[in-house]
Design an enzyme around this catalytic site. Structure first.
Site, PDB file in Angstrom:
ATOM      1  N   LYS A 102      37.978  36.770 -52.654  1.00  0.00           N
ATOM      2  CA  LYS A 102      37.882  38.203 -52.380  1.00  0.00           C
ATOM      3  C   LYS A 102      36.589  38.865 -52.856  1.00  0.00           C
ATOM      4  O   LYS A 102      36.091  38.570 -53.928  1.00  0.00           O
ATOM      5  CB  LYS A 102      39.068  38.927 -53.028  1.00  0.00           C
ATOM      6  CG  LYS A 102      40.398  38.507 -52.411  1.00  0.00           C
ATOM      7  CD  LYS A 102      41.491  39.493 -52.732  1.00  0.00           C
ATOM      8  CE  LYS A 102      41.937  39.337 -54.120  1.00  0.00           C
ATOM      9  NZ  LYS A 102      43.014  39.927 -54.711  1.00  0.00           N
ATOM     10  N   GLY A 138      36.359  33.703 -66.569  1.00  0.00           N
ATOM     11  CA  GLY A 138      36.229  35.158 -66.627  1.00  0.00           C
ATOM     12  C   GLY A 138      35.028  35.607 -67.441  1.00  0.00           C
ATOM     13  O   GLY A 138      34.340  36.562 -67.086  1.00  0.00           O
ATOM     14  N   GLY A 154      36.136  29.088 -62.817  1.00  0.00           N
ATOM     15  CA  GLY A 154      37.064  27.979 -62.996  1.00  0.00           C
ATOM     16  C   GLY A 154      37.206  27.105 -61.759  1.00  0.00           C
ATOM     17  O   GLY A 154      37.132  25.876 -61.835  1.00  0.00           O
TER      18      GLY A 154
HETATM   19  P1  ADP Z   1      36.043  30.886 -59.218  1.00  0.00           P
HETATM   20  O1  ADP Z   1      37.307  30.526 -59.983  1.00  0.00           O
HETATM   21  O2  ADP Z   1      35.083  29.753 -59.152  1.00  0.00           O
HETATM   22  O3  ADP Z   1      35.421  32.157 -59.737  1.00  0.00           O
HETATM   23  P2  ADP Z   1      37.532  32.254 -57.182  1.00  0.00           P
HETATM   24  O4  ADP Z   1      38.754  32.228 -58.043  1.00  0.00           O
HETATM   25  O5  ADP Z   1      36.860  33.546 -56.975  1.00  0.00           O
HETATM   26  O6  ADP Z   1      36.475  31.157 -57.704  1.00  0.00           O
HETATM   27  O7  ADP Z   1      37.893  31.701 -55.731  1.00  0.00           O
HETATM   28  C1  ADP Z   1      38.536  30.486 -55.515  1.00  0.00           C
HETATM   29  C2  ADP Z   1      39.579  30.582 -54.458  1.00  0.00           C
HETATM   30  O8  ADP Z   1      39.071  31.113 -53.234  1.00  0.00           O
HETATM   31  C3  ADP Z   1      40.122  29.223 -54.113  1.00  0.00           C
HETATM   32  O9  ADP Z   1      41.476  29.153 -54.483  1.00  0.00           O
HETATM   33  C4  ADP Z   1      39.936  29.114 -52.602  1.00  0.00           C
HETATM   34  O10 ADP Z   1      41.039  28.494 -51.962  1.00  0.00           O
HETATM   35  C5  ADP Z   1      39.792  30.543 -52.191  1.00  0.00           C
HETATM   36  N1  ADP Z   1      39.083  30.650 -50.906  1.00  0.00           N
HETATM   37  C6  ADP Z   1      37.838  30.232 -50.611  1.00  0.00           C
HETATM   38  N2  ADP Z   1      37.550  30.444 -49.322  1.00  0.00           N
HETATM   39  C7  ADP Z   1      38.640  31.017 -48.755  1.00  0.00           C
HETATM   40  C8  ADP Z   1      38.978  31.470 -47.431  1.00  0.00           C
HETATM   41  N3  ADP Z   1      38.102  31.360 -46.427  1.00  0.00           N
HETATM   42  N4  ADP Z   1      40.197  32.003 -47.237  1.00  0.00           N
HETATM   43  C9  ADP Z   1      41.066  32.105 -48.259  1.00  0.00           C
HETATM   44  N5  ADP Z   1      40.825  31.697 -49.517  1.00  0.00           N
HETATM   45  C10 ADP Z   1      39.624  31.168 -49.778  1.00  0.00           C
HETATM   46 MG    MG Z   2      39.324  31.294 -59.851  1.00  0.00          MG
END
Ligand code: ADP
Ligand code: MG
Length: 394
Positions: A198, A374, A351
């Site tokens: 998001k 975070g 993460g």
């Molecule tokens: P990080 O933990 O590295 O900060 P986020 O928690 O922001 O990353 O995002 C990771 C999540 O985003 C994953 O669970 C992944 O499945 C989801 N994601 C990535 N691309 C899409 C997409 N096109 N539609 C839905 N979910 C997505």
């Molecule tokens: Mg995450």
């Protein structure tokens, strides 16, 4: 770094309270399934042991919400730490009061005591002054090596440092230096890749990085909102309708600041977020009405990889697709490989991104993988982390 570290103080014979991040995953039988976080704290622990300090470790584990819960006991962590150190680790069944006080009295130089989960006490997350003082009373010096918890102003991360002097451990120092250098004096070109589900999770990061990077790459679910703001029909993809205006503003800010902004040019779409569902790659202008984008397409992966190839500094936060499902992992793994193969300083925060780099098998070829999800996000947003701010200046 402008904060004192364990190297700047005398620790021999002293009682040293070390806040570590032992928030590790456990299986149903209570076995530690991933000891990365424990290993990350070893350099500081070993250094203090070698210098003859009496080492008192404090950590949280899970979310026990302020009451004792066997499920979140640090017992299995104490056993794993013992194996890794090859030395006995005593566990105090309370984090404050008579039990740890006596255990500390019996602690010899170079010996290690682990306090039970600080989140068994509601005062911990409230940063209660009395509770913080009770923790501080166990020691002469405070060392914070829990970067992953530094964005929280809790008693064991922030409060204690008001009673006894606080310095950074080696992990904390490395995190602050790696992330800090990228933000303040990056080798250029400086490329940031932001993904994940998001836009709303990453507004702060995008905003802060926009004023620093040469190229901003946006992928993952959040790219859908940007593409929608550009007028593309995204079918059933995850789009935050209330964030399209913001996406437009960020794109405007990028163009005014002379920042190159790269969005996907093609996408892997499917009828459902299901590894068995039918899927295909389509250009962004051809997402069918009933389909959803779950990964960047091969042409986007090539474009993003090219930008990474030219970079001298790369920061990556957020996967390019639903990489947890094999059919939608190609874009994320391709970006991971591009980082591994580039000669740039490469930093991965978040993460899920760290897990993706691990899954892609290239973790060893990344300059720095942040241990703080975070915390690294807030650092990249330009926020001051309370656990860092509380430490003594050099
Ligand atoms: P990080 O933990 O590295 O900060 P986020 O928690 O922001 O990353 O995002 C990771 C999540 O985003 C994953 O669970 C992944 O499945 C989801 N994601 C990535 N691309 C899409 C997409 N096109 N539609 C839905 N979910 C997505
Ligand atoms: Mg995450």
């Amino acid at each position: 770094m402008h904060k004192k570290t364990v190297r700047d103080i005398e620790v021999g014979g002293k009682r040293v309270l070390v806040r570590v991040d032992f928030n590790v995953p456990l299986d149903k039988e209570g076995n530690v399934t991933d000891n990365t976080r424990i290993r990350a704290a070893l350099p500081t622990i070993r250094y203090l042991m070698d210098k003859g300090a009496k080492v008192i470790l404090a950590s949280h584990l899970g979310r026990p919400k302020g009451t004792f819960n066997e499920k979140y006991s640090l017992k299995p962590v104490a056993r794993r730490l013992e194996e890794l150190l090859g030395k006995k680790v005593a566990l105090a069944e309370e984090a404050v009061g008579e039990i740890p006080r006596r255990a500390v009295e019996q602690l010899g130089e170079g010996e290690v005591l682990l306090l039970e989960n600080v989140r068994f006490y509601p005062e911990e997350e409230k940063n209660d002054e009395k509770f913080a003082r009770a923790l501080a009373d166990l020691a002469d010096i405070f060392v914070n090596d829990a970067f992953g918890a530094a964005h929280r102003a809790h008693a064991s991360t922030e409060g204690v440092a008001r009673t006894i002097p606080g310095v950074a451990g080696f992990l904390m120092e490395k995190e602050i230096e790696m992330l800090g250098r990228a933000l303040t004096s990056p080798a250029r070109p400086f490329v940031a890749i932001i993904g994940g589900a998001k836009v709303s999770d990453k507004i702060g990061v995008i905003g802060n990085l926009l004023s620093k990077v040469d190229t901003l790459i946006i992928g993952g679910g959040m790219a859908n909102t940007f593409l929608s703001a550009r007028g593309y029909n995204m079918g059933k993809s995850l789009v935050e309708g209330d964030k399209t205006e913001l996406a437009r503003e960020l794109m405007e800010k990028a163009s005014q600041g002379g920042v190159e902004l790269l969005l996907p040019v093609d996408l892997v779409v499917s009828m459902a977020a299901d590894p068995g569902a039918e899927r295909k790659s389509v250009p962004v202008e051809e997402v069918p009405p009933d389909w959803m984008a779950l990964d960047i397409g091969p042409e986007s992966a090539r474009l993003f990889g090219e930008a990474v190839g030219k970079a001298k500094t790369v920061i990556w936060n957020g996967p390019m697709g639903v990489f947890e499902m094999e059919p939608f992992a190609a874009g994320t793994f391709s970006v991971a490989r591009a980082l591994a193969e580039s000669g740039a300083v490469t930093i991965v925060g978040g993460g899920d991104s760290a897990a993706a780099v691990e899954k892609a098998g290239v973790a060893g070829r990344i300059t720095h993988i942040s241990t703080g999800g975070g915390a690294s996000l807030e650092f990249l947003e330009g926020k001051v982390l309370p656990g860092v701010a509380a430490l003594s200046e050099k």
